[in-house]
Each structure stands twice: as structure tokens, then as C-alpha cells.
Motif scaffolding. Structure first.
Motif, mmCIF file in Angstrom:
data_model
loop_
_atom_site.group_PDB
_atom_site.id
_atom_site.type_symbol
_atom_site.label_atom_id
_atom_site.label_comp_id
_atom_site.label_asym_id
_atom_site.label_seq_id
_atom_site.Cartn_x
_atom_site.Cartn_y
_atom_site.Cartn_z
ATOM 1 N N ALA A 1 -24.933 -5.712 25.946
ATOM 2 C CA ALA A 1 -25.279 -5.083 24.671
ATOM 3 C C ALA A 1 -24.025 -4.581 23.962
ATOM 4 N N ALA A 2 -23.102 -3.977 24.702
ATOM 5 C CA ALA A 2 -21.855 -3.496 24.106
ATOM 6 C C ALA A 2 -21.020 -4.649 23.579
ATOM 7 N N ALA A 3 -20.977 -5.756 24.321
ATOM 8 C CA ALA A 3 -20.207 -6.927 23.891
ATOM 9 C C ALA A 3 -20.807 -7.542 22.629
ATOM 10 N N VAL A 4 -22.131 -7.586 22.557
ATOM 11 C CA VAL A 4 -22.810 -8.131 21.379
ATOM 12 C C VAL A 4 -22.533 -7.264 20.159
ATOM 13 N N ARG A 5 -22.567 -5.957 20.323
ATOM 14 C CA ARG A 5 -22.284 -5.054 19.195
ATOM 15 C C ARG A 5 -20.857 -5.245 18.698
ATOM 16 N N ALA A 6 -19.931 -5.488 19.605
ATOM 17 C CA ALA A 6 -18.545 -5.717 19.211
ATOM 18 C C ALA A 6 -18.419 -7.010 18.406
ATOM 19 N N LEU A 7 -19.157 -8.034 18.787
ATOM 20 C CA LEU A 7 -19.150 -9.299 18.041
ATOM 21 C C LEU A 7 -19.774 -9.106 16.657
ATOM 22 N N ALA A 8 -20.823 -8.297 16.590
ATOM 23 C CA ALA A 8 -21.468 -8.029 15.301
ATOM 24 C C ALA A 8 -20.494 -7.362 14.337
ATOM 25 N N GLU A 9 -19.640 -6.498 14.843
ATOM 26 C CA GLU A 9 -18.641 -5.845 13.991
ATOM 27 C C GLU A 9 -17.691 -6.872 13.378
ATOM 28 N N ARG A 10 -17.350 -7.903 14.121
ATOM 29 C CA ARG A 10 -16.469 -8.949 13.597
ATOM 30 C C ARG A 10 -17.148 -9.701 12.456
ATOM 31 N N LEU A 11 -18.423 -9.987 12.592
ATOM 32 C CA LEU A 11 -19.147 -10.689 11.534
ATOM 33 C C LEU A 11 -19.329 -9.798 10.313
ATOM 34 N N ASP A 12 -19.434 -8.502 10.521
ATOM 35 C CA ASP A 12 -19.637 -7.563 9.415
ATOM 36 C C ASP A 12 -18.376 -7.330 8.584
ATOM 37 N N ALA A 13 -17.275 -7.938 8.983
ATOM 38 C CA ALA A 13 -16.027 -7.767 8.231
ATOM 39 C C ALA A 13 -16.152 -8.290 6.803
ATOM 40 N N ASP A 14 -17.038 -9.243 6.596
ATOM 41 C CA ASP A 14 -17.318 -9.755 5.246
ATOM 42 C C ASP A 14 -18.814 -10.018 5.191
ATOM 43 N N ARG A 15 -19.546 -9.059 4.652
ATOM 44 C CA ARG A 15 -21.014 -9.072 4.736
ATOM 45 C C ARG A 15 -21.618 -9.065 3.338
ATOM 46 N N ARG A 16 -22.556 -9.966 3.074
ATOM 47 C CA ARG A 16 -23.202 -9.992 1.768
ATOM 48 C C ARG A 16 -24.356 -8.983 1.730
ATOM 49 N N GLY A 17 -24.787 -8.653 0.516
ATOM 50 C CA GLY A 17 -25.868 -7.705 0.341
ATOM 51 C C GLY A 17 -27.215 -8.290 0.733
ATOM 52 N N LEU A 18 -28.204 -7.418 0.846
ATOM 53 C CA LEU A 18 -29.532 -7.823 1.309
ATOM 54 C C LEU A 18 -30.153 -8.890 0.412
ATOM 55 N N HIS A 19 -29.911 -8.827 -0.895
ATOM 56 C CA HIS A 19 -30.528 -9.766 -1.827
ATOM 57 C C HIS A 19 -29.594 -10.891 -2.264
ATOM 58 N N ASP A 20 -28.367 -10.879 -1.756
ATOM 59 C CA ASP A 20 -27.420 -11.926 -2.137
ATOM 60 C C ASP A 20 -27.782 -13.249 -1.475
ATOM 61 N N ILE A 21 -27.570 -14.342 -2.188
ATOM 62 C CA ILE A 21 -27.842 -15.681 -1.661
ATOM 63 C C ILE A 21 -26.602 -16.200 -0.944
ATOM 64 N N ALA A 22 -26.785 -16.714 0.244
ATOM 65 C CA ALA A 22 -25.661 -17.207 1.052
ATOM 66 C C ALA A 22 -24.969 -18.382 0.361
ATOM 67 N N THR A 23 -23.687 -18.516 0.583
ATOM 68 C CA THR A 23 -22.921 -19.601 -0.028
ATOM 69 C C THR A 23 -23.346 -20.969 0.492
ATOM 70 N N VAL A 24 -23.997 -21.012 1.642
ATOM 71 C CA VAL A 24 -24.446 -22.291 2.195
ATOM 72 C C VAL A 24 -25.818 -22.699 1.664
ATOM 73 N N ASP A 25 -26.481 -21.800 0.920
ATOM 74 C CA ASP A 25 -27.812 -22.091 0.380
ATOM 75 C C ASP A 25 -27.734 -22.868 -0.928
ATOM 76 N N ASP A 26 -28.874 -23.450 -1.302
ATOM 77 C CA ASP A 26 -28.998 -24.124 -2.592
ATOM 78 C C ASP A 26 -30.283 -23.650 -3.251
#
Length: 220
Positions: free
Chosen positions: A40-65
Motif C-alpha cells: 500500500a505504501a509503495a502504491v501511494r508513492a507511485l500515485a504521487e509520481r503520476l500526480d505530478a501532472d494531473r488534469r481536473g475532474l472535468h478535463d478531457i484526456a489528451t488521448v480521448d476524441d
């Protein structure tokens, strides 16, 4: 650029695959409590890395169409979504769609069986996809699911859908779910009614995205 999006989609799909493995392992593990705490601690640490550039709740992902309705983080078929089976979906302009999937432990309801809500979600998706493929667009207004037989985990299944009647902005469709190795036996079936949004209504509904979202409006 299209090339950049393709490269990102490939990376998103790779992460999604890895996370689905993690989800399955997390659900099926019986390791000691101490090991659970460490993971669980290792997973939380990985989540922090992904959160370094995080879009908003309603933002559309760049991979979407948003123009075609392709969502790479869809909970049904999104390659990047770890809770998606994912369903491998195809469609055709004549208003037909097919979805293939094999459900694992993350989608379990009664022991050994797929949760009925998951079955309904997949049927809803292929129904909507059939309608959208024909240029009708629309959001689900009603969905009626009939469960004929239990759907077992680990068995490849196929959902097929076909557009029905068209009346103004309203379109009906029907769908059927079977096991891939027993196409003659219906496991579940559904009927759906979809209502296309007027352009001005779509602009209001999707205003929070800041984007022009056209896939849920009638285009024919």
C-alpha cells in the motif's frame, strides 16, 4: 499531433494493462498483513509520481476524441482504466456493434459470477455504440436488461447490438450477450432508448469540459 497522441495512447494502454494485473493481484491476494501495508505504501508513492501532472475532474484526456466519443479511460472499454475488462469493441455505420470481454475477479458479484450491474454496463455500451456508429448519438434514456442465465467469470463473452427504430431525436436498440463458445445460448439481453442532445443542450451539458463534445448529438 496525431503521432504524439498515438505514442501516448500506447503508453496509457501499457500502464492500464499493468494496473489491471495489480488490481487482480490485490483482490486475490492472501499475503500477510505486513506485506499488504508495505505494498500500500509503495502504491501511494507511485500515485504521487503520476500526480505530478494531473488534469481536473472535468478535463478531457489528451488521448480521448470527444468528436467520436472514444474514451481511453472508459470504465467499460478504456485501455487506460484498470477497472475496465476492457471490452474490445467494434462497430459499423449500419448501426451495429460488437463487444468482446473476459471478466475477472474485479467484476465478481455472486461467487464465481459476473456482477449483474457489470453485465448491464457492457450491454449499455454496445447499445450506445451501435446508435452512435449510425450517426445518431444520444444519451441513455431507458435501459431494460433481462438476465437469462448467470454469466461466469473467466469465460470469453460476446455482446452484439443493433439499432432499431428512429423517431426524431429518439433511437432504440437491442443487444444480446452470449458465451463465445456457446453463441446459441443467450446469457442476457437488453433494450435501450437513446435521446440525442440538441447542439445547444450538448454545449450546456458538457460546458465544464471546455471542449466541443459532438459525439452525443445527432449528426445525420
Amino acid at each position: 499531433m496525431a503521432e504524439d497522441r498515438d505514442l501516448r495512447r500506447e503508453a496509457v494502454a501499457g500502464l492500464g494493462d499493468a494496473l489491471r494485473v495489480l488490481v487482480d493481484s490485490a483482490i486475490r491476494t492472501e499475503v500477510p498483513i505486513g506485506e499488504l501495508d508495505d505494498v500500500a505504501a509503495a502504491v501511494r508513492a507511485l500515485a504521487e509520481r503520476l500526480d505530478a501532472d494531473r488534469r481536473g475532474l472535468h478535463d478531457i484526456a489528451t488521448v480521448d476524441d470527444p468528436a467520436t466519443g472514444e474514451r481511453w479511460y472508459s470504465p467499460v472499454y478504456g485501455p487506460g482504466n484498470p477497472v475496465a475488462p476492457p471490452v474490445e469493441a467494434t462497430d459499423s455505420p449500419d448501426g451495429r456493434a460488437t463487444g468482446r470481454a473476459t471478466f475477472g475477479k474485479a467484476h465478481e458479484g455472486p461467487p464465481g459470477l459476473v456482477h449483474g450491474g457489470v453485465v448491464a454496463t457492457v450491454l449499455d455500451h454496445v447499445l450506445a455504440r451501435a446508435v452512435r456508429a449510425a450517426g445518431r448519438g444520444g444519451l441513455t434514456a431507458t435501459l431494460t436488461v433481462t438476465y437469462r442465465r448467470p454469466v461466469p467469470l473467466g469465460v470469453p463473452v460476446v455482446a452484439t447490438a443493433e439499432m432499431g427504430e428512429v423517431d426524431g431525436r429518439r433511437t432504440t436498440a437491442t443487444a444480446r450477450l452470449v458465451a463465445e463458445d456457446d453463441p446459441g445460448t443467450t446469457l442476457a439481453e437488453a433494450e435501450g432508448l437513446f435521446v440525442a442532445l440538441r447542439p445547444e443542450r450538448a454545449a450546456d451539458v458538457f460546458a465544464s469540459t471546455g471542449r466541443d463534445v459532438a459525439a452525443w448529438t445527432t449528426r445525420t
